[in-house]
Motif scaffolding. Structure first.
Motif, PDB file in Angstrom:
ATOM      1  N   HIS A 256      24.388  10.468  24.035  1.00 32.68           N
ATOM      2  CA  HIS A 256      23.533   9.535  23.312  1.00 32.68           C
ATOM      3  C   HIS A 256      24.251   8.195  23.116  1.00 32.68           C
ATOM      4  CE1 HIS A 256      20.943   7.863  20.179  1.00 32.68           C
ATOM      5  NE2 HIS A 256      20.048   8.795  20.476  1.00 32.68           N
TER       6      HIS A 256
ATOM      7  N   HIS B 101      23.502  14.863  23.452  1.00 30.36           N
ATOM      8  CA  HIS B 101      22.260  15.190  22.753  1.00 30.36           C
ATOM      9  C   HIS B 101      21.356  16.124  23.555  1.00 30.36           C
ATOM     10  CE1 HIS B 101      21.485  11.718  25.256  1.00 30.36           C
ATOM     11  NE2 HIS B 101      20.187  11.787  25.061  1.00 30.36           N
TER      12      HIS B 101
ATOM     13  N   PHE C 196      24.708   7.751  18.912  1.00 34.31           N
ATOM     14  CA  PHE C 196      25.446   8.774  18.178  1.00 34.31           C
ATOM     15  C   PHE C 196      26.647   9.302  18.953  1.00 34.31           C
ATOM     16  CE2 PHE C 196      20.971   9.331  16.593  1.00 34.31           C
ATOM     17  CZ  PHE C 196      21.205   8.762  15.347  1.00 34.31           C
TER      18      PHE C 196
ATOM     19  N   LYS D  81      28.931  13.878  10.658  1.00 36.29           N
ATOM     20  CA  LYS D  81      27.989  14.617   9.804  1.00 36.29           C
ATOM     21  C   LYS D  81      28.247  16.116   9.916  1.00 36.29           C
ATOM     22  CE  LYS D  81      24.164  11.270   9.743  1.00 36.29           C
ATOM     23  NZ  LYS D  81      24.860  10.194  10.476  1.00 36.29           N
TER      24      LYS D  81
ATOM     25  N   ALA E 119      19.708  19.421  14.301  1.00 38.13           N
ATOM     26  CA  ALA E 119      19.452  18.046  13.851  1.00 38.13           C
ATOM     27  C   ALA E 119      20.710  17.423  13.257  1.00 38.13           C
ATOM     28  CB  ALA E 119      18.324  18.042  12.819  1.00 38.13           C
ATOM     29  N   VAL E 120      21.490  18.213  12.504  1.00 37.37           N
ATOM     30  CA  VAL E 120      22.741  17.702  11.930  1.00 37.37           C
ATOM     31  C   VAL E 120      23.712  17.318  13.053  1.00 37.37           C
ATOM     32  CG1 VAL E 120      24.804  18.328  10.609  1.00 37.37           C
ATOM     33  CG2 VAL E 120      22.539  18.949   9.752  1.00 37.37           C
TER      34      VAL E 120
ATOM     35  N   TYR F 291      23.009  16.520  16.076  1.00 38.18           N
ATOM     36  CA  TYR F 291      22.459  15.392  16.831  1.00 38.18           C
ATOM     37  C   TYR F 291      22.848  14.063  16.177  1.00 38.18           C
ATOM     38  CZ  TYR F 291      18.994  13.036  19.824  1.00 38.18           C
ATOM     39  OH  TYR F 291      18.374  12.246  20.764  1.00 38.18           O
ATOM     40  N   GLY F 292      23.010  14.077  14.853  1.00 41.20           N
ATOM     41  CA  GLY F 292      23.307  12.847  14.119  1.00 41.20           C
ATOM     42  C   GLY F 292      24.740  12.379  14.220  1.00 41.20           C
TER      43      GLY F 292
END
Length: 420
Positions: free
Chosen positions: A317, A324, A320, A147, A139-140, A142-143
């Motif tokens: 993505h 992804h 972002f 990040k 998830a990190v 993906y952002g």
């Protein structure tokens, strides 16, 4: 290729956000990871007090590989690392074999790192914690890369602080004895080479800098600076920790322990630091896992662009600007492995795959110039990779060769099908 990164067929490219400092930290996050907490013991069993010589051998091979990778990355600043270099310099098959070696070997390493987190955080629920760690770090990632870089900075700071504490406590204690560093228990040339092969696993993180080539600003300048900086810092840290632990436990004691750094601070008379070391090991494993997922997903992206993997994984993505689908796919596979299989013994297999990967990198760098002086480093690197791969434990060699063979068969079948 533009400064915004290579574009996919959909017109969305990866975002170049990483400077030299970010790239160095990501490399350190991969190298100064769980390996230093775990790899010293099996290396000591193989080489005895020759562990330090094995560390030096691994460092020389890593330096040659890093130099070759930096030269290639400056010329081909694209995601995929040696997959791209082998394809461009040696041909499609060698690029594919490098990518296959990296993705398969490092996917197993991802699961091993996730399970290491689980073993330190909550031993009774190691698999559940491992899966949670994979989901959280995916998830990190993906952002966005920024990040991931920020989290890696925090992890590296914590791990370096813990390792510095271990070194200071061990060398400053009355239990430290410099005579334990001598070659009295030298494990012979074969043992030293096997130790070097095992310790190489811990050095291999600088590849992550090259595989992120499309997300680095001014890659022709940044990558050649970041790779040797990260490698040099990691070598200093590893050497200091190895000397400190050896001076307290000795080669025999180090070879018998399952938690060398924790046992070293306990033997140094500071048992209160043991929980801190355990937390440091868990955080280090998280850092390695974060960087591994980044590297594997970018190589997956590059192979998907060439249809060696499903083309859908090449998507970037639009907001972002990260691969992804590749990240989600890698995260799903790693989570499934971490939930069902104990792969913490995969260090040897991973080392075999990574050594094959860097062997192809050195062979690619050999073709950059016909000048004899320019070929010394890639020649030494290639010879070192082959030697260390053959010095690994027999099971690691057999499994590694078998998995590479499966990759060759898959490539041949694909070529046959596409040629019909």
């Amino acid at each position: 290729m533009t400064q915004s990164g290579a574009q996919t067929s959909g017109g969305v490219g990866l975002r170049r956000t990483l400077g030299v400092g970010d790239a160095v930290v990501i490399g350190l996050g991969s190298m100064v990871g769980a390996g230093i907490f775990a790899a010293l013991a099996p290396a000591a069993r193989a080489a005895g007090s020759g562990l330090l010589v094995g560390l030096a051998v691994a460092a020389v091979v890593a330096y040659c590989n890093a130099t070759s990778s930096a030269r290639l990355a400056a010329l081909y600043p694209a995601s995929g690392g040696t997959y791209v270099y082998g394809r461009e310099r040696l041909g499609a098959f060698w690029g594919y074999l490098a990518g296959w070696s990296f993705v398969v070997g490092k996917t197993a390493s991802c699961a091993a790192m996730a399970l290491t987190v689980g073993a330190y955080v909550w031993p009774g629920q190691a698999h559940a914690v491992a899966v949670a760690a994979v989901v959280a770090l995916t998830a990190v990632n993906y952002g966005g890369m920024q990040k991931s870089a920020l989290l890696t900075r925090l992890i590296v700071a914590v791990v370096l602080a813990v390792l510095a504490s271990v070194v200071v406590v061990c060398l400053g204690s009355g239990a430290a004895d410099a005579s334990r560093l001598d070659a009295g228990g030298f494990g012979g040339a074969g043992g030293v080479l096997q130790a070097a092969g095992l310790l190489f696993f811990a050095f291999a993180g600088y590849a992550r800098i090259a595989t992120l080539g499309e997300e680095v600003r001014d890659p022709a300048r940044t990558i050649p600076r970041a790779i040797p900086l990260a490698l040099g810092i990691a070598l200093v840290v590893y050497a200091a920790v190895a000397v400190a632990v050896l001076s307290v436990l000795g080669a025999d004691g180090l070879g018998r322990t399952a938690a060398p750094l924790a046992d070293a601070v306990r033997a140094a008379g500071v048992p209160g630091l043991v929980p801190v070391v355990r937390v440091g090991a868990a955080v280090a494993a998280l850092g390695s896992l974060l960087a591994l997922i980044l590297g594997v997903s970018r190589t997956t992206l590059a192979m998907a662009r060439d249809r060696h993997l499903p083309g859908a994984l090449a998507a970037v993505h639009p907001r972002f600007q990260v691969p992804h689908r590749a990240e989600l796919a890698v995260g799903a596979v790693v989570a499934a492995l971490a939930a069902t299989v104990d792969v913490r013994g995969a260090i040897g297999f991973s080392s075999f795959g990574v050594l094959a990967y860097y062997g192809i990198a050195n062979a690619s760098a050999w073709t950059l110039s016909s000048a004899p002086a320019s070929r010394v480093v890639p020649a030494v690197g290639l010879l070192g990779c082959v030697t260390l791969a053959l010095a690994l434990p027999g099971v690691s060699m057999a499994v590694g060769a078998g998995v590479l063979g499966l990759g060759v068969v898959a490539y041949a079948v694909r070529q046959w099908v596409s040629g019909r």
